[in-house]
Design an enzyme around this catalytic site. Structure first.
Site, PDB file in Angstrom:
ATOM      1  N   TYR B 101      -6.178 -10.893   3.033  1.00  0.00           N
ATOM      2  CA  TYR B 101      -7.148 -11.997   2.499  1.00  0.00           C
ATOM      3  C   TYR B 101      -8.708 -11.981   2.326  1.00  0.00           C
ATOM      4  O   TYR B 101      -9.186 -10.396   3.054  1.00  0.00           O
ATOM      5  CB  TYR B 101      -7.334 -12.606   4.143  1.00  0.00           C
ATOM      6  CG  TYR B 101      -8.564 -13.593   4.870  1.00  0.00           C
ATOM      7  CD1 TYR B 101      -7.989 -14.936   5.212  1.00  0.00           C
ATOM      8  CD2 TYR B 101      -9.517 -13.383   4.996  1.00  0.00           C
ATOM      9  CE1 TYR B 101      -9.155 -15.755   5.425  1.00  0.00           C
ATOM     10  CE2 TYR B 101     -10.658 -14.319   4.639  1.00  0.00           C
ATOM     11  CZ  TYR B 101     -10.284 -15.439   5.216  1.00  0.00           C
ATOM     12  OH  TYR B 101     -10.925 -16.997   5.936  1.00  0.00           O
ATOM     13  N   GLU B 190     -11.325 -19.153  -0.126  1.00  0.00           N
ATOM     14  CA  GLU B 190     -11.501 -18.411   0.327  1.00  0.00           C
ATOM     15  C   GLU B 190      -9.815 -18.064  -0.444  1.00  0.00           C
ATOM     16  O   GLU B 190      -9.225 -18.859  -0.791  1.00  0.00           O
ATOM     17  CB  GLU B 190     -10.993 -19.089   1.481  1.00  0.00           C
ATOM     18  CG  GLU B 190     -10.110 -18.026   2.859  1.00  0.00           C
ATOM     19  CD  GLU B 190      -9.328 -19.315   3.917  1.00  0.00           C
ATOM     20  OE1 GLU B 190     -10.110 -18.631   4.465  1.00  0.00           O
ATOM     21  OE2 GLU B 190      -8.569 -20.097   3.975  1.00  0.00           O
TER      22      GLU B 190
END
Lengths: 293, 384
Positions: B101, B190
């Site tokens: 991530y 993101e």
């Protein structure tokens, strides 16, 4: 006394020849604010209702010694105008313009802070010290001279609460609109610290809204650093997450920033929170009454 | 403004971040054609501005173009958390060995961009933050200095990324993600997951990209990505008419001037036992056209039973708003009862104008609270 603007304020208005800029500069002048200069590039030599206009802020400073700037230039040029004012040695910059890109404000904020400049706004109604000076678009007739400080992220909501206070016979020392954007030059904590240091301010009414965590930070600051009592009001209990409620900063993301969380944080630190503007004004009246009784 | 996955990936690709090749499709036929062009196994992904697509059946593998067409037919029209799927992204399928991530967000508290990186990707990052905070590397960037290479190194080493080849690729992606964040005036970039393929290639398998509305004037190409049809039809109408409007789920239509005052009005309606149908800010204006536009948007909502005007005159003068309301009522037929609260500049004149004109089903109140009580009362009377 008052905070941010007072009888010692010498104001330069950036963007004074624009429609909004000239209207409000003139209004502020008529209120009694010492408006010493205006700046619009290529309009130097003109005047607006007798206020001399200069091409650059440095020139305005050399000729008229302003200590405060009000920014009324369009959003895409506003950051540039703030940098120009700071470079010219202006100590207090009040930016009324709305719609500044957030990344511009990140850079402006981090440039201005270490220089000790007070930046209010952007996207704010300005600062009014009743009976002393009005810098911005706050309608002065709603307010009256007194000892209650008012700090808010919202314009008309501030007028609503100021009006309710005035109807209860409570005047104000200074009204500061800090603005509704995600990044503003002065936070609640910054303004509360100024009120705490002002001997004339006996009580502060803080008007918050959903989004961000500044009200929560203010709650801890009030508890730890302030002897002046604070009463609060928070707007946005019925606002759904993920929807921007008019102000760019008023958005609930994740579980943070809800009105309930802010109210609970404030109450946990001993701050009384009104559930609507009328009740907040009534709590302020009670607190002032208890102190003078 | 939130972008679709594929739009965010297009911006990532422009910044040099590796993504899989893909095509947009709005019909099963287009999905089939896309799969034919791409060749081999593809993933058909619903494009909606919400999470949880996988669990809702919005992401499916297809071995052949025929299968892609069939899967597209299943996904198009799906309702995922209130978002109906009208666009698909068909991309070459990737084998996944590991899921990481990576994000850079706008930390409004610190007034700095914030990087977050963890090797525990593919899941909700809030879970990682709560359950294993030590696995989540967080680092701010000084906006005036900009991103520096040591920051990418710190993120990789702190998150425990050990493979030198992966480190090199992730560090390059971190730098490029910051470029994209600043260059496109993003509030959020993101990548979840950032995958490592069995061959050791690191790439962005998904994207979440939020652009700053205030900066769109600098990015006409990003501004064009707005999917006007995805919004609630009333919110779309409001945007066309330049009215600030958010649809809510109640029966009291609300108009006010100023975002804070309108938010406070919604709360007061709730406190006196009503439910607000919308947020609507007239802004500084209160002229007839502004009032007509706002009323048009509000009354297009069938749930609305009654309407409340809450105006605090400052620069806006209440007599002008009263004139605007009367002109609007002359121009359009409103079947809903209207409660008007005017206070502040020229409030007495404004109220008198409304009382004198006395349009049917229009009630004038002096305070915010009494107006809220009145409008909830007339709305309930209509329902009963």
């Amino acid at each position: 006394m008052a905070i941010v603007v007072d009888r010692d304020t010498r104001l330069v208005v950036q963007g004074i020849t624009g429609r909004e800029g000239s209207f409000h500069a003139t209004r502020n002048l008529r209120y009694g604010t010492n408006v010493v200069a205006g700046v619009t590039p290529s309009k130097g030599g003109m005047d607006v209702e007798g206020i001399p206009v200069f091409d650059t802020v440095r020139e305005a400073v050399a000729e008229t010694s302003p200590n405060t700037a009000m920014v009324f230039v369009p959003a895409r040029f506003a950051a540039d105008a703030i940098y120009e004012a700071v470079d010219a040695g202006i100590e207090t910059v009040i930016c009324i313009t709305e719609g500044l890109p957030a990344h511009d404000m990140l850079r402006v904020y981090n440039h201005v802070r270490p220089r000790g400049v007070t930046l209010i706004g952007p996207n704010c109604p300005g600062v009014l010290s009743p009976g002393k000076a009005n810098v911005g678009i706050i309608p002065a007739e709603i307010f009256s001279e007194g000892s209650v400080g008012l700090v808010s992220r919202s314009g008309t909501l501030t007028y609503q609460i100021g009006h309710e206070l005035t109807q209860l016979g409570i005047g104000q020392s200074t009204i500061v609109g800090i603005g509704g954007d995600p990044v503003v030059g002065s936070s609640f904590v910054d303004v509360l610290a100024r009120f705490e240091a002002d001997p004339e301010t006996e009580l502060v009414v803080m008007v918050g809204e959903i989004g961000g965590a500044e009200e929560e930070k203010a709650a801890a600051f009030i508890d730890e650093e302030m002897s002046t009592p604070v009463v609060a009001y928070i707007a946005g209990f019925t606002a759904p997450p993920g929807k921007t409620m008019g102000h760019a900063g008023a958005i609930i993301s994740g579980s943070a920033g809800t009105a309930r969380a802010k109210k609970e944080a404030l109450e946990a630190h001993g701050v009384r929170v009104g559930t609507n503007p009328t009740e907040a004004a009534r709590l302020a009246a009670e607190t002032v009454g208890a102190r003078t009784a | 403004m939130d972008l679709y996955e594929y739009q965010g990936k297009q911006l990532f690709a422009r910044a040099g971040i590796p993504v899989s090749e893909g095509r947009v499709a709005t019909s099963p036929e287009e999905a089939r054609a896309a799969a034919e062009e791409l060749g081999g196994q593809v993933v058909v992904k619903a494009q909606v501005l919400t999470g949880g697509r996988g669990k809702a059946g919005g992401i499916k593998l297809a071995e052949t173009p025929e299968e892609a067409e069939a899967r597209a037919g299943e996904i198009l029209g799906l309702d995922i958390r209130g978002h109906v799927v009208r666009r698909l992204w068909v991309e070459k399928a990737s084998d996944i060995a590991k899921e990481y991530y990576l994000s850079v967000t706008f930390d409004r508290g610190e007034k700095k961009p914030l990087f977050m990186f963890t090797t525990q990707g593919g899941v909700d990052i809030e879970e990682v933050a709560v359950e294993s905070p030590e696995a989540l590397a967080k680092l701010h960037v000084e906006p005036l200095v900009g991103f520096q290479p040591w920051q990418a190194r710190w993120l990789c080493f702190t998150a425990g990324l050990e493979d030198p080849d992966e480190q090199k690729q992730v560090m390059a992606i971190v730098a490029k993600l910051y470029d994209a964040f600043v260059h496109f005036d993003a509030m959020l970039c993101e990548v979840n997951p950032l995958i490592v393929t069995p061959e050791g290639e690191v790439k962005a398998l998904d994207s979440k990209f939020t652009a700053d509305d205030n900066a769109l004037f600098r990015h006409p190409d990003v501004a064009e990505m707005r999917d006007v049809e995805a919004a609630d039809p009333r919110e779309r109408l409001a945007r066309e008419k330049d009215v600030t409007y958010v649809k809510l789920d109640g029966e009291i239509g609300i108009l006010g001037n100023g975002a804070g005052l309108v938010m406070a009005t919604l709360d007061v309606i709730d406190q006196v036992g009503g439910r607000p149908a919308n947020f609507c800010d007239l802004g500084g204006g209160g002229d007839a056209q502004g009032v007509v536009d706002a009323l048009e948007v509000i009354t297009s909502d069938d749930q609305v039973e009654a309407i409340l005007f809450n105006i605090f005159g400052g620069i806006t003068r209440c007599d002008e708003v009263a004139r605007g309301i009367l002109t609007a009522l002359g121009q359009m037929t409103i079947e809903h009862p209207i409660v008007v609260r005017l206070d502040g500049t020229n409030a007495a004149e404004g109220r008198q104008m409304l009382v004198d004109a006395a349009p049917p089903d229009l009630y004038v109140e002096e305070t915010m609270l009494s107006a809220a009580e009145r409008v909830v009362e007339v709305a309930k009377a209509r329902v009963n």
